[in-house]
Design a protein around this motif. Sequence first.
Motif, PDB file in Angstrom:
ATOM      1  N   ASP A 188       0.924  -1.103   0.110  1.00 62.36           N
ATOM      2  CA  ASP A 188      -0.064  -0.082   0.133  1.00 62.36           C
ATOM      3  C   ASP A 188       0.992   1.195  -0.051  1.00 62.36           C
ATOM      4  N   GLY A 189       0.742   1.933  -1.167  1.00 62.17           N
ATOM      5  CA  GLY A 189       1.420   3.321  -1.046  1.00 62.17           C
ATOM      6  C   GLY A 189       2.651   3.115  -1.834  1.00 62.17           C
ATOM      7  N   SER A 190       2.912   1.974  -2.540  1.00 60.21           N
ATOM      8  CA  SER A 190       4.127   1.801  -2.795  1.00 60.21           C
ATOM      9  C   SER A 190       4.161   2.150  -4.592  1.00 60.21           C
ATOM     10  N   GLY A 191       5.235   2.541  -5.056  1.00 61.35           N
ATOM     11  CA  GLY A 191       4.984   2.814  -6.524  1.00 61.35           C
ATOM     12  C   GLY A 191       5.490   1.683  -7.640  1.00 61.35           C
ATOM     13  N   ASN A 192       5.535   0.602  -6.922  1.00 58.31           N
ATOM     14  CA  ASN A 192       5.912  -0.764  -7.699  1.00 58.31           C
ATOM     15  C   ASN A 192       4.661  -0.965  -8.764  1.00 58.31           C
ATOM     16  N   PRO A 193       5.073  -1.445  -9.775  1.00 55.81           N
ATOM     17  CA  PRO A 193       3.920  -1.964 -10.795  1.00 55.81           C
ATOM     18  C   PRO A 193       2.877  -2.975 -10.185  1.00 55.81           C
ATOM     19  N   TRP A 194       1.495  -2.592 -10.360  1.00 60.50           N
ATOM     20  CA  TRP A 194       0.607  -3.501 -10.019  1.00 60.50           C
ATOM     21  C   TRP A 194       0.971  -5.128  -9.741  1.00 60.50           C
ATOM     22  N   PHE A 195       1.256  -5.511 -11.013  1.00 63.66           N
ATOM     23  CA  PHE A 195       1.539  -7.078 -10.893  1.00 63.66           C
ATOM     24  C   PHE A 195       3.294  -7.164 -11.110  1.00 63.66           C
ATOM     25  N   PRO A 196       3.606  -7.915 -10.537  1.00 63.91           N
ATOM     26  CA  PRO A 196       3.311  -8.708  -9.309  1.00 63.91           C
ATOM     27  C   PRO A 196       3.130  -8.438  -8.120  1.00 63.91           C
ATOM     28  N   ASP A 197       3.769  -7.144  -7.665  1.00 63.22           N
ATOM     29  CA  ASP A 197       3.850  -6.844  -6.242  1.00 63.22           C
ATOM     30  C   ASP A 197       2.531  -6.506  -5.585  1.00 63.22           C
ATOM     31  N   HIS A 198       1.869  -5.803  -6.085  1.00 61.05           N
ATOM     32  CA  HIS A 198       0.430  -5.190  -5.511  1.00 61.05           C
ATOM     33  C   HIS A 198      -0.488  -6.528  -5.765  1.00 61.05           C
ATOM     34  N   ALA A 199      -0.141  -7.268  -6.677  1.00 61.91           N
ATOM     35  CA  ALA A 199      -1.274  -8.410  -6.916  1.00 61.91           C
ATOM     36  C   ALA A 199      -1.124  -9.520  -5.908  1.00 61.91           C
ATOM     37  N   PHE A 200       0.074  -9.933  -5.737  1.00 58.20           N
ATOM     38  CA  PHE A 200       0.526 -11.095  -4.857  1.00 58.20           C
ATOM     39  C   PHE A 200       0.686 -10.947  -3.280  1.00 58.20           C
ATOM     40  N   GLY A 201      -0.873 -10.954  -3.070  1.00 62.20           N
ATOM     41  CA  GLY A 201      -1.116 -10.853  -1.578  1.00 62.20           C
ATOM     42  C   GLY A 201      -2.024 -11.624  -1.050  1.00 62.20           C
ATOM     43  N   ALA A 202      -2.573 -11.619   0.058  1.00 58.38           N
ATOM     44  CA  ALA A 202      -3.411 -12.394   0.906  1.00 58.38           C
ATOM     45  C   ALA A 202      -4.828 -12.682  -0.242  1.00 58.38           C
ATOM     46  N   GLY A 203      -5.104 -11.630  -0.747  1.00 51.74           N
ATOM     47  CA  GLY A 203      -6.401 -11.476  -1.621  1.00 51.74           C
ATOM     48  C   GLY A 203      -6.285 -12.498  -2.750  1.00 51.74           C
ATOM     49  N   CYS A 204      -4.935 -12.425  -3.275  1.00 54.77           N
ATOM     50  CA  CYS A 204      -4.722 -13.445  -4.272  1.00 54.77           C
ATOM     51  C   CYS A 204      -4.764 -14.721  -4.029  1.00 54.77           C
ATOM     52  N   ALA A 205      -4.255 -15.086  -2.774  1.00 56.62           N
ATOM     53  CA  ALA A 205      -4.105 -16.409  -2.259  1.00 56.62           C
ATOM     54  C   ALA A 205      -5.317 -17.063  -2.222  1.00 56.62           C
ATOM     55  N   ASP A 206      -6.284 -16.009  -1.453  1.00 57.11           N
ATOM     56  CA  ASP A 206      -7.354 -16.610  -1.246  1.00 57.11           C
ATOM     57  C   ASP A 206      -8.351 -16.918  -2.290  1.00 57.11           C
ATOM     58  N   TRP A 207      -8.421 -16.104  -3.384  1.00 60.15           N
ATOM     59  CA  TRP A 207      -8.933 -16.252  -4.567  1.00 60.15           C
ATOM     60  C   TRP A 207      -8.464 -17.489  -5.502  1.00 60.15           C
ATOM     61  N   SER A 208      -7.096 -17.787  -5.312  1.00 60.96           N
ATOM     62  CA  SER A 208      -6.520 -19.015  -5.886  1.00 60.96           C
ATOM     63  C   SER A 208      -7.365 -20.195  -5.713  1.00 60.96           C
ATOM     64  N   TRP A 209      -7.350 -20.547  -4.405  1.00 60.95           N
ATOM     65  CA  TRP A 209      -7.895 -21.877  -4.061  1.00 60.95           C
ATOM     66  C   TRP A 209      -9.472 -21.956  -4.128  1.00 60.95           C
ATOM     67  N   ARG A 210     -10.169 -20.991  -3.840  1.00 63.72           N
ATOM     68  CA  ARG A 210     -11.559 -20.740  -4.124  1.00 63.72           C
ATOM     69  C   ARG A 210     -11.686 -20.799  -5.621  1.00 63.72           C
ATOM     70  N   ALA A 211     -10.973 -20.205  -6.438  1.00 66.91           N
ATOM     71  CA  ALA A 211     -11.266 -20.339  -7.723  1.00 66.91           C
ATOM     72  C   ALA A 211     -11.482 -21.740  -8.438  1.00 66.91           C
ATOM     73  N   ALA A 212     -10.293 -22.526  -7.993  1.00 69.88           N
ATOM     74  CA  ALA A 212      -9.849 -23.989  -8.043  1.00 69.88           C
ATOM     75  C   ALA A 212     -10.971 -25.001  -7.442  1.00 69.88           C
ATOM     76  N   ARG A 213     -11.652 -24.589  -6.531  1.00 68.56           N
ATOM     77  CA  ARG A 213     -12.556 -25.257  -5.969  1.00 68.56           C
ATOM     78  C   ARG A 213     -13.770 -25.099  -6.564  1.00 68.56           C
ATOM     79  N   SER A 214     -14.288 -23.782  -6.803  1.00 72.04           N
ATOM     80  CA  SER A 214     -15.307 -23.592  -7.507  1.00 72.04           C
ATOM     81  C   SER A 214     -15.477 -24.357  -8.956  1.00 72.04           C
ATOM     82  N   PHE A 215     -14.469 -24.319  -9.694  1.00 73.55           N
ATOM     83  CA  PHE A 215     -14.263 -24.859 -11.021  1.00 73.55           C
ATOM     84  C   PHE A 215     -14.589 -26.398 -10.834  1.00 73.55           C
ATOM     85  N   ALA A 216     -13.767 -27.005  -9.805  1.00 73.04           N
ATOM     86  CA  ALA A 216     -14.079 -28.623  -9.529  1.00 73.04           C
ATOM     87  C   ALA A 216     -15.462 -28.998  -9.095  1.00 73.04           C
ATOM     88  N   GLU A 217     -16.091 -28.036  -8.378  1.00 76.39           N
ATOM     89  CA  GLU A 217     -17.423 -28.166  -7.817  1.00 76.39           C
ATOM     90  C   GLU A 217     -18.393 -28.188  -9.227  1.00 76.39           C
TER      91      GLU A 217
END
Length: 240
Positions: A188-217
């Motif tokens: 937050d507040g960093s000037g780094n490009p959004w991907f990967p530094d702003h993307a690779f957070g807890a939100g991305c981690a949570d989305w990953s397993w939920r996206a996989a489970r949703s597809f499999a279901e």
Amino acid sequence: MGVESGSEGVGVANAVGIASDVKIVLRSYLSTNHLYAAHFAANDAQDRENSLAGDENLFDLRHRGYVLTAIVESVAFLEAAINEIYKDAFEGRGSYSEELAEDCKNYMAALWGAAGDRLPVLDKYDLALSFAGKELLAKGEEPYQSARLLILVRNYVVHYKPHDRSTDDPHAFEKSLKGKFADNLLMDGSGNPWFPDHAFGAGCADWSWRAARSFAEEFGRRIDIRLNFQVADFSENLPL
């Protein structure tokens, strides 16, 4: 004399023989292990992110490790889940392919014997639905869209090649990923490009397993079988 046993979850033998020539055969299904690993890594990423948010140190290697683990393990789950069905059909095992029509199992077995282990993950899901005479998941809609994107991100991580990026030259993933999950609080507040530094957070981690489970279901619902993660008996259930 031979005794064969298997487990739907972690592969714990449940047959015991007295004779010295008894053979216990264990068949393990690891797909659920991968899904839980991704879920636990996402939880750890969230805990780490919450504890460090607001500190001057914007990058934390442990936090990044949790996020990458969640991404990679989520795709490992998708691949293991479909491989378990094909391999069981190929070897004539009951388990998850038992409820499928014989023609479907025969087609799956033939494909696995010819090239199944070399096919792209989502193609194996599509072909299984085709063999069963079921409606395919629409590629431009959820949950297919997120599953495909997740696999692309995993490939980026696993087959990484260094590249230059700037805020005025965003990575292609920024357009497709941004808005699907919360940004990394540590950046937050960093000037780094959004991907990967702003993307690779807890939100991305949570989305990953939920996206996989949703597809499999959704796949399981359409082909009318229950996958390993839906029947394995673990003391800790995955959240909705």
